[in-house]
Design an enzyme around this catalytic site. Structure first.
Site, PDB file in Angstrom:
ATOM      1  N   LYS A 108       0.838  -1.201   0.000  1.00  0.00           N
ATOM      2  CA  LYS A 108       0.000   0.000   0.000  1.00  0.00           C
ATOM      3  C   LYS A 108       0.874   1.253   0.000  1.00  0.00           C
ATOM      4  O   LYS A 108       2.006   1.212   0.468  1.00  0.00           O
ATOM      5  CB  LYS A 108      -0.872   0.012   1.268  1.00  0.00           C
ATOM      6  CG  LYS A 108      -2.005  -0.996   1.257  1.00  0.00           C
ATOM      7  CD  LYS A 108      -2.869  -0.847   2.492  1.00  0.00           C
ATOM      8  CE  LYS A 108      -4.005  -1.860   2.496  1.00  0.00           C
ATOM      9  NZ  LYS A 108      -4.954  -1.665   1.394  1.00  0.00           N
ATOM     10  N   ARG A 158     -10.383 -11.502   1.803  1.00  0.00           N
ATOM     11  CA  ARG A 158     -11.238 -12.545   1.241  1.00  0.00           C
ATOM     12  C   ARG A 158     -10.585 -13.923   1.358  1.00  0.00           C
ATOM     13  O   ARG A 158     -11.281 -14.929   1.423  1.00  0.00           O
ATOM     14  CB  ARG A 158     -11.572 -12.187  -0.221  1.00  0.00           C
ATOM     15  CG  ARG A 158     -10.356 -12.058  -1.096  1.00  0.00           C
ATOM     16  CD  ARG A 158     -10.644 -11.274  -2.373  1.00  0.00           C
ATOM     17  NE  ARG A 158     -10.824  -9.829  -2.107  1.00  0.00           N
ATOM     18  CZ  ARG A 158     -11.123  -8.937  -3.039  1.00  0.00           C
ATOM     19  NH1 ARG A 158     -11.313  -9.313  -4.288  1.00  0.00           N
ATOM     20  NH2 ARG A 158     -11.261  -7.662  -2.722  1.00  0.00           N
TER      21      ARG A 158
HETATM   22  N1  BES Z   1      -8.223  -3.699   4.182  1.00  0.00           N
HETATM   23  C1  BES Z   1      -8.334  -3.332   2.826  1.00  0.00           C
HETATM   24  C2  BES Z   1      -9.605  -2.531   2.523  1.00  0.00           C
HETATM   25  C3  BES Z   1      -9.694  -1.179   3.157  1.00  0.00           C
HETATM   26  C4  BES Z   1      -9.161  -0.074   2.523  1.00  0.00           C
HETATM   27  C5  BES Z   1     -10.329  -1.005   4.382  1.00  0.00           C
HETATM   28  C6  BES Z   1      -9.257   1.176   3.108  1.00  0.00           C
HETATM   29  C7  BES Z   1     -10.434   0.242   4.972  1.00  0.00           C
HETATM   30  C8  BES Z   1      -9.885   1.338   4.337  1.00  0.00           C
HETATM   31  C9  BES Z   1      -8.325  -4.570   1.934  1.00  0.00           C
HETATM   32  O1  BES Z   1      -7.560  -5.627   2.389  1.00  0.00           O
HETATM   33  C10 BES Z   1      -7.760  -4.177   0.614  1.00  0.00           C
HETATM   34  O2  BES Z   1      -6.613  -3.843   0.561  1.00  0.00           O
HETATM   35  N2  BES Z   1      -8.586  -4.210  -0.425  1.00  0.00           N
HETATM   36  C11 BES Z   1      -8.169  -3.881  -1.741  1.00  0.00           C
HETATM   37  C12 BES Z   1      -8.659  -4.965  -2.667  1.00  0.00           C
HETATM   38  C13 BES Z   1      -8.060  -4.917  -4.047  1.00  0.00           C
HETATM   39  C14 BES Z   1      -6.572  -5.207  -3.997  1.00  0.00           C
HETATM   40  C15 BES Z   1      -8.756  -5.938  -4.913  1.00  0.00           C
HETATM   41  C16 BES Z   1      -8.768  -2.526  -2.108  1.00  0.00           C
HETATM   42  O3  BES Z   1      -9.907  -2.245  -1.688  1.00  0.00           O
HETATM   43  O4  BES Z   1      -8.098  -1.746  -2.742  1.00  0.00           O
HETATM   44 MN    MN Z   2      -5.520  -5.482   1.791  1.00  0.00          MN
END
Ligand code: BES
Ligand code: MN
Ligand code: ZN
Length: 505
Positions: free
Chosen positions: A283, A357
């Site tokens: 990230k 997931r």
């Molecule tokens: N934990 C995150 C989602 C999230 C983002 C929660 C911001 C709260 C605030 C999750 O694990 C994630 O990184 N999701 C990705 C999925 C993508 C890589 C398909 C996303 O939402 O960008």
């Molecule tokens: Mn994530």
């Protein structure tokens, strides 16, 4: 903080502060507020007539009785328009009043039950909302800070009711509100706790503490046991971390009621990523610290099981919390890896940041062994859900079962924890097909919300299922009256109400 229910008149309380209320547009205060007004020689009426207090929601005014009554201060809180009045406004007004009382340095205060008189709400639910709003509004997380010099804290609230007939209902409401607020605070504490403290190991320890003295048994599966069960998706996420993963199981078994009758079983599943760095699909640095809240679903499940046990609800409730960090060492899983989940399905890793997931997949397969009447999972799953619904607005609701979705929406309406239905089109599942495995874990940039839920659906087989994407709600950077900024504890009250309604129906 102590809450005591007292059968007396509010204007007779000898305390630091008393709280009364007013609806917007009222010129002649009635009920308990009227009684206080008369005792003060019409001071409340003057305040309104002078245009200094309108009764708007969250408006407050302080009056000094100067000996006319035993209390040192009178706090009036606005309830807004009578026709817009709801239980949620009781929570809000109660929180606003309690925080104002704290700011004024009151250590003890007395209040009437907002809404139980002129407001026309049921005394028990109004009292529950009063206790919840007060305790949730006063919540603070300051475990890691030096104590401030001016430590203002409310030690005691007296709930004052003049009508003896209402006392049992008010006592029951306060008791429930206290148990629920304690569970929400537990959840908030876990989510606010920094990730070097709130590890999977700490979550497992907390689970054991929750079980103590309650009808809850705890089992924690270690890495080796997960391997034997074939939880290859969860283990793939965990393999990049030196913190041992934990698969936490809280099993609440109610007291037997009727001979031979088995209670319904509900399984609650919560995402327990104690820190989400994104893994190799790392990230951006900015805002990464918020990813300590990626175990908010798991923490909400732990809080909900505690409250359900404290309320003695006649439902077997199993909480499942797959817990691990999503970080990187030399063993970390990689994009292009193929892993096998507990039901044998293979998954191509596209993004190591779509880790939630994966851990939920194994937990959802595990849930089937309880032959549950319903499975509800809570997860801070996608940024896309925040984009779709708006931060702080609502959680996304996905379900394979209309009745279950209805039941959750009903619980949402009475708790004020908003959820909004999003579709689970069959076509979303096509997006998650892989060329080299049964599924892939990401559908790419423009397949955010629905595709994540469609992925989970492939593992939530054999029971009615609902998925709540709580990413918009779990952690907020703005204060709301009974939700101070930071961890919200979202989902605890909703889940408790959902289970309560199941047995009331
Ligand atoms: N934990 C995150 C989602 C999230 C983002 C929660 C911001 C709260 C605030 C999750 O694990 C994630 O990184 N999701 C990705 C999925 C993508 C890589 C398909 C996303 O939402 O960008
Ligand atoms: Mn994530
Ligand atoms: Zn995550």
């Amino acid at each position: 903080m102590d809450i005591n229910v007292i059968h007396e008149a509010i204007q007779e309380q000898d305390t630091d502060l008393i709280v009364v209320n007013l609806f917007e547009g009222v010129t002649q205060p009635g009920g308990a507020t009227g009684a206080v007004d008369r005792a003060l020689g019409g001071a409340v009426g003057d305040l309104i007539a002078g245009g200094d207090f309108k009764g708007k929601l969250d408006e407050t005014a302080v009056l000094y009785p100067r000996g006319a009554i035993p209390a040192r201060r009178v706090l009036i809180v606005g309830l807004g328009k009578a026709e817009e009045f709801t239980l949620d406004r009781v929570r809000r007004a109660s929180a606003t009043a309690a925080r104002r009382a704290r700011d004024l340095g009151a250590r003890r205060f007395a209040t009437i039950v907002h809404g139980a008189g002129i407001g026309g709400l049921e005394a028990q639910s109004a009292a529950q909302a009063l206790a919840e709003g007060t305790l949730l509004g006063l919540y603070e997380f300051n475990r890691h800070k030096a104590p401030s010099e001016d430590q203002r804290q409310v030690a005691e609230m007296a709930v004052v009711e003049f009508d003896a007939a209402r006392l049992p209902a008010i006592e029951a409401g306060v008791r429930a509100g206290r148990a629920i607020a304690a569970a929400v605070a537990l959840t908030r504490d876990l989510v606010n706790e920094p990730p070097n403290f709130a590890t999977p190991t700490l979550l497992a320890q907390r689970a054991h503490q929750i079980a103590e003295g309650r009808r809850i048994s705890v089992t924690v599966l270690e890495r080796e046991e997960m391997r034997e069960l074939g939880m290859g998706a969860l283990l793939a996420v965990a393999q990049g971390s030196d913190e041992p993963p934990k698969f936490i199981i809280l099993d609440y078994q109610p007291e037997p009621r009727q001979e031979g009758a088995t209670p319904p079983t509900v399984v609650l599943v919560g995402k327990g990523i104690t820190f989400d760095s994104g893994g190799l699909s790392i990230k951006p640095a900015e805002g990464m610290e918020e990813m300590k809240s990626d175990m908010a679903g798991g923490a909400a499940v732990m809080g909900a099981v505690q409250a359900i046990a404290d309320l003695n609800l006649p439902v077997r409730v199993v909480g499942l919390v797959p817990a691990t960090e999503n970080v990187i060492n030399g063993h970390a899983y990689k994009p292009a890896d193929i892993v096998r989940a507990m039901n044998g399905k293979t998954i191509e890793i596209i993004s190591t940041d779509a880790e939630g997931r994966l851990i939920l997949a194994d937990a959802l397969v595990y849930a089937k062994r309880y032959a549950p009447q319903a499975v509800v999972d809570l997860a801070t799953l996608t940024g896309a859900c925040i984009t779709a619904l708006g931060k702080g607005q609502a959680a996304g609701l996905f379900s394979t079962d209309d009745k279950l979705a209805e039941q959750l929406k009903r619980a949402s309406a009475s708790t004020g924890e908003r959820i909004w239905p999003l579709p689970l089109y069959d076509e979303y599942s096509d997006v998650m097909k892989s060329d080299v495995a049964d599924l892939k874990n990401s559908g790419g940039r423009y397949s955010g919300v629905g595709a994540s839920a469609a992925f989970l659906k492939a593992f939530a087989e054999g029971y009615p299922w609902a998925h709540l994407d709580i990413a918009p709600m779990a952690y907020l950077d703005k204060d709301k009256p009974y939700t101070p900024k930071g961890a919200t504890g979202f989902g605890v009250r909703l889940l408790v109400q959902f289970v309560r309604d199941l047995v009331a129906a």
